[in-house]
Design a protein around this motif. Structure first.
Motif, PDB file in Angstrom:
ATOM      1  N   HIS A 125      45.167  48.755  58.605  1.00  0.00           N
ATOM      2  CA  HIS A 125      44.499  47.451  58.545  1.00  0.00           C
ATOM      3  C   HIS A 125      43.263  47.502  57.653  1.00  0.00           C
ATOM      4  N   LEU A 126      42.651  48.660  57.568  1.00  0.00           N
ATOM      5  CA  LEU A 126      41.467  48.816  56.715  1.00  0.00           C
ATOM      6  C   LEU A 126      41.819  48.550  55.250  1.00  0.00           C
ATOM      7  N   PHE A 127      42.972  49.036  54.807  1.00  0.00           N
ATOM      8  CA  PHE A 127      43.400  48.795  53.427  1.00  0.00           C
ATOM      9  C   PHE A 127      43.594  47.298  53.188  1.00  0.00           C
ATOM     10  N   LEU A 128      44.205  46.621  54.164  1.00  0.00           N
ATOM     11  CA  LEU A 128      44.460  45.184  54.012  1.00  0.00           C
ATOM     12  C   LEU A 128      43.164  44.387  53.999  1.00  0.00           C
ATOM     13  N   GLN A 129      42.194  44.816  54.806  1.00  0.00           N
ATOM     14  CA  GLN A 129      40.904  44.139  54.783  1.00  0.00           C
ATOM     15  C   GLN A 129      40.231  44.286  53.416  1.00  0.00           C
ATOM     16  N   CYS A 130      40.392  45.466  52.823  1.00  0.00           N
ATOM     17  CA  CYS A 130      39.831  45.687  51.481  1.00  0.00           C
ATOM     18  C   CYS A 130      40.520  44.790  50.459  1.00  0.00           C
ATOM     19  N   VAL A 131      41.829  44.617  50.593  1.00  0.00           N
ATOM     20  CA  VAL A 131      42.568  43.736  49.693  1.00  0.00           C
ATOM     21  C   VAL A 131      42.016  42.321  49.781  1.00  0.00           C
ATOM     22  N   LEU A 132      41.887  41.818  50.990  1.00  0.00           N
ATOM     23  CA  LEU A 132      41.412  40.452  51.200  1.00  0.00           C
ATOM     24  C   LEU A 132      39.980  40.278  50.705  1.00  0.00           C
ATOM     25  N   HIS A 133      39.158  41.283  50.971  1.00  0.00           N
ATOM     26  CA  HIS A 133      37.760  41.217  50.522  1.00  0.00           C
ATOM     27  C   HIS A 133      37.675  41.190  48.994  1.00  0.00           C
ATOM     28  N   ASN A 134      38.476  42.027  48.335  1.00  0.00           N
ATOM     29  CA  ASN A 134      38.427  42.090  46.874  1.00  0.00           C
ATOM     30  C   ASN A 134      38.958  40.818  46.231  1.00  0.00           C
ATOM     31  N   LEU A 135      39.960  40.199  46.861  1.00  0.00           N
ATOM     32  CA  LEU A 135      40.520  38.971  46.284  1.00  0.00           C
ATOM     33  C   LEU A 135      39.572  37.791  46.448  1.00  0.00           C
ATOM     34  N   GLU A 136      38.655  37.886  47.387  1.00  0.00           N
ATOM     35  CA  GLU A 136      37.647  36.843  47.559  1.00  0.00           C
ATOM     36  C   GLU A 136      36.450  37.061  46.644  1.00  0.00           C
ATOM     37  N   SER A 137      36.378  38.234  46.032  1.00  0.00           N
ATOM     38  CA  SER A 137      35.249  38.582  45.168  1.00  0.00           C
ATOM     39  C   SER A 137      35.396  37.946  43.781  1.00  0.00           C
ATOM     40  N   SER A 138      34.288  37.805  43.114  1.00  0.00           N
ATOM     41  CA  SER A 138      34.294  37.272  41.745  1.00  0.00           C
ATOM     42  C   SER A 138      34.114  38.382  40.721  1.00  0.00           C
ATOM     43  N   SER A 139      34.182  39.628  41.193  1.00  0.00           N
ATOM     44  CA  SER A 139      34.005  40.773  40.302  1.00  0.00           C
ATOM     45  C   SER A 139      35.147  40.863  39.289  1.00  0.00           C
ATOM     46  N   SER A 140      34.829  41.366  38.124  1.00  0.00           N
ATOM     47  CA  SER A 140      35.846  41.520  37.078  1.00  0.00           C
ATOM     48  C   SER A 140      36.883  42.572  37.461  1.00  0.00           C
ATOM     49  N   LYS A 141      36.522  43.403  38.424  1.00  0.00           N
ATOM     50  CA  LYS A 141      37.432  44.464  38.853  1.00  0.00           C
ATOM     51  C   LYS A 141      38.132  44.134  40.174  1.00  0.00           C
ATOM     52  N   GLN A 142      38.069  42.862  40.587  1.00  0.00           N
ATOM     53  CA  GLN A 142      38.607  42.493  41.892  1.00  0.00           C
ATOM     54  C   GLN A 142      40.108  42.773  42.011  1.00  0.00           C
ATOM     55  N   PHE A 143      40.857  42.511  40.933  1.00  0.00           N
ATOM     56  CA  PHE A 143      42.307  42.706  40.994  1.00  0.00           C
ATOM     57  C   PHE A 143      42.665  44.191  40.948  1.00  0.00           C
ATOM     58  N   LEU A 144      41.924  44.934  40.164  1.00  0.00           N
ATOM     59  CA  LEU A 144      42.180  46.369  40.082  1.00  0.00           C
ATOM     60  C   LEU A 144      41.931  47.033  41.436  1.00  0.00           C
ATOM     61  N   ARG A 145      40.846  46.639  42.082  1.00  0.00           N
ATOM     62  CA  ARG A 145      40.529  47.209  43.392  1.00  0.00           C
ATOM     63  C   ARG A 145      41.519  46.755  44.466  1.00  0.00           C
ATOM     64  N   ALA A 146      41.927  45.489  44.377  1.00  0.00           N
ATOM     65  CA  ALA A 146      42.904  44.972  45.337  1.00  0.00           C
ATOM     66  C   ALA A 146      44.237  45.703  45.193  1.00  0.00           C
ATOM     67  N   GLN A 147      44.639  45.950  43.947  1.00  0.00           N
ATOM     68  CA  GLN A 147      45.890  46.672  43.714  1.00  0.00           C
ATOM     69  C   GLN A 147      45.810  48.092  44.257  1.00  0.00           C
ATOM     70  N   SER A 148      44.669  48.733  44.066  1.00  0.00           N
ATOM     71  CA  SER A 148      44.476  50.090  44.579  1.00  0.00           C
ATOM     72  C   SER A 148      44.591  50.117  46.104  1.00  0.00           C
ATOM     73  N   SER A 149      44.028  49.097  46.765  1.00  0.00           N
ATOM     74  CA  SER A 149      44.101  49.025  48.221  1.00  0.00           C
ATOM     75  C   SER A 149      45.531  48.758  48.694  1.00  0.00           C
ATOM     76  N   LEU A 150      46.259  47.931  47.950  1.00  0.00           N
ATOM     77  CA  LEU A 150      47.661  47.677  48.294  1.00  0.00           C
ATOM     78  C   LEU A 150      48.488  48.950  48.146  1.00  0.00           C
ATOM     79  N   ASP A 151      48.224  49.719  47.098  1.00  0.00           N
ATOM     80  CA  ASP A 151      48.910  51.005  46.914  1.00  0.00           C
ATOM     81  C   ASP A 151      48.577  51.954  48.063  1.00  0.00           C
TER      82      ASP A 151
END
Length: 352
Positions: A125-151
């Motif tokens: 669940h921690l990985f999924l929370q990171c995914v959700l948090h990153n997708l809500e972010s406006s950071s330029s790296k939000q998708f890269l971090r979200a993908q890493s958490s999904l992996d």
């Protein structure tokens, strides 16, 4: 006994099953038979209530919670049965005690393995929370971090828990002790073994279903065959057939898990992953993110509730074991056969 003295025969259209259970030796009194009948009828009713209403309920976390609740209730029932039987522990055959102690410590090991697996799944669940948090972010790296958490989530969920392999070995040993022992000159002993036979068979069935669900394979799913003379046997066979057939169908379809809430999360991850790879904020991504959050919460909450039920069953088995040992000791320390290691939800519980 004459026909006029046999008012209960109508309940057994194929003959009195107790005569087949107890063909020789001390025949149980009417009170003991009534006690056993009441216990077995209650067990049958619990099994009927556990049968899912449809295939979609099979191995949902809510059904598994009900299964563990049922198992706890059955073990509580047998404690009350033993008390009503008025058979002091000091009168138990040494073999009965050995089997009970050995089986109980095996059940504790199984509970610890299940708690370990539930904890492992919930850590995802921690990985999924990171995914959700990153997708809500406006950071330029939000998708890269979200993908890493999904992996990371995919890798974590696909990993194996070695404790589960040991569960199957333990259950194989429990199956070997299911047969009713030969008991002579003890009507209460025969009644006790008959009741405990039902408890042990149902326990092995439910634990085996859990292990098959967690392991991702139906290869070691057991098909148990109860004695037809037991009043709960037909209810057991119907429940086992319904559950086992559906589990085998799910696995044969190529699915990696039979846990419904986990499957829902996997579907959400599969849908959202390519969109995250593309790195585009769209309305579809927003909707999929919302779905992933709901499914992730359902999974986490379901795992938490089931973990509490497993711990509750652990406590019931442990308390019963301690009570038996306390009665046997009579002031003398009697070591248990072995102590299961405990590294998860049940940490701190000691088997004495």
């Amino acid at each position: 006994m004459s026909r006029s003295q046999d008012p209960h025969r109508a309940f057994f259209p194929f003959g009195n099953p107790f005569k087949m259970m107890f063909p020789k030796g001390s025949y149980p009194s009417a009170r003991l038979l009534e006690l056993l009948t009441s216990f077995e009828e209650k067990l049958a009713e619990r099994l009927r209530q556990l049968r899912p209403r449809d295939k979609q309920e099979v191995l949902s976390l809510s059904w598994m919670r009900c299964a563990m609740e049922t198992l706890s209730a059955i073990h509580t029932d047998i404690k009350a049965f033993i008390t009503a039987l008025e058979l002091p522990v000091c009168d138990w055959d040494e073999k009965w005690v050995d089997v009970y102690l050995d089986n109980s410590v095996k059940l504790l090991d199984i509970c610890i393995a299940f708690s370990s697996e539930l904890s492992r799944l919930n850590q995802g669940h921690l990985f999924l929370q990171c995914v959700l948090h990153n997708l809500e972010s406006s950071s330029s790296k939000q998708f890269l971090r979200a993908q890493s958490s999904l992996d990371g989530w995919r890798q974590h969920i696909s990993s194996k828990n070695p404790r589960l392999d040991n569960c199957f070995n333990i259950m194989d040993n429990l199956v070997e002790t299911l047969n009713l022992p030969k008991i002579r000159n003890s009507a209460k002993g025969k009644i006790l073994m008959q009741a405990m036979y039902g408890v042990r068979l149902v326990t092995v069935f439910i634990c085996n279903v859990f292990a098959a669900a967690f392991s991702g394979s139906a290869k070691r799913l057991l098909d148990l065959h109860p004695l037809e003379t037991c009043l709960w046997s037909s209810a057991f066979v119907e429940l086992q057939s319904f559950i086992n057939v559906e589990i085998r169908n799910i696995y044969s379809s190529g699915k990696a898990t039979v846990l419904k809430e986990l499957e829902a999360v996997e579907v959400s991850v599969k849908k959202i992953y390519p969109i995250v790879q593309e790195g585009e904020n769209t309305e579809r991504l927003e909707n999929l993110t919302t779905d992933l959050g709901k499914n992730a919460d359902n999974l986490s909450n379901g795992l938490d509730v089931l973990a509490k039920e497993v711990d509750g069953f652990f406590q019931i088995v442990l308390t019963g074991r301690d009570a038996l040992l306390g009665n046997l000791r009579g002031g003398t320390e009697i070591p248990s056969p072995r102590t299961p290691r405990n590294n998860n939800n049940n940490e701190g519980h000691l088997v004495r």
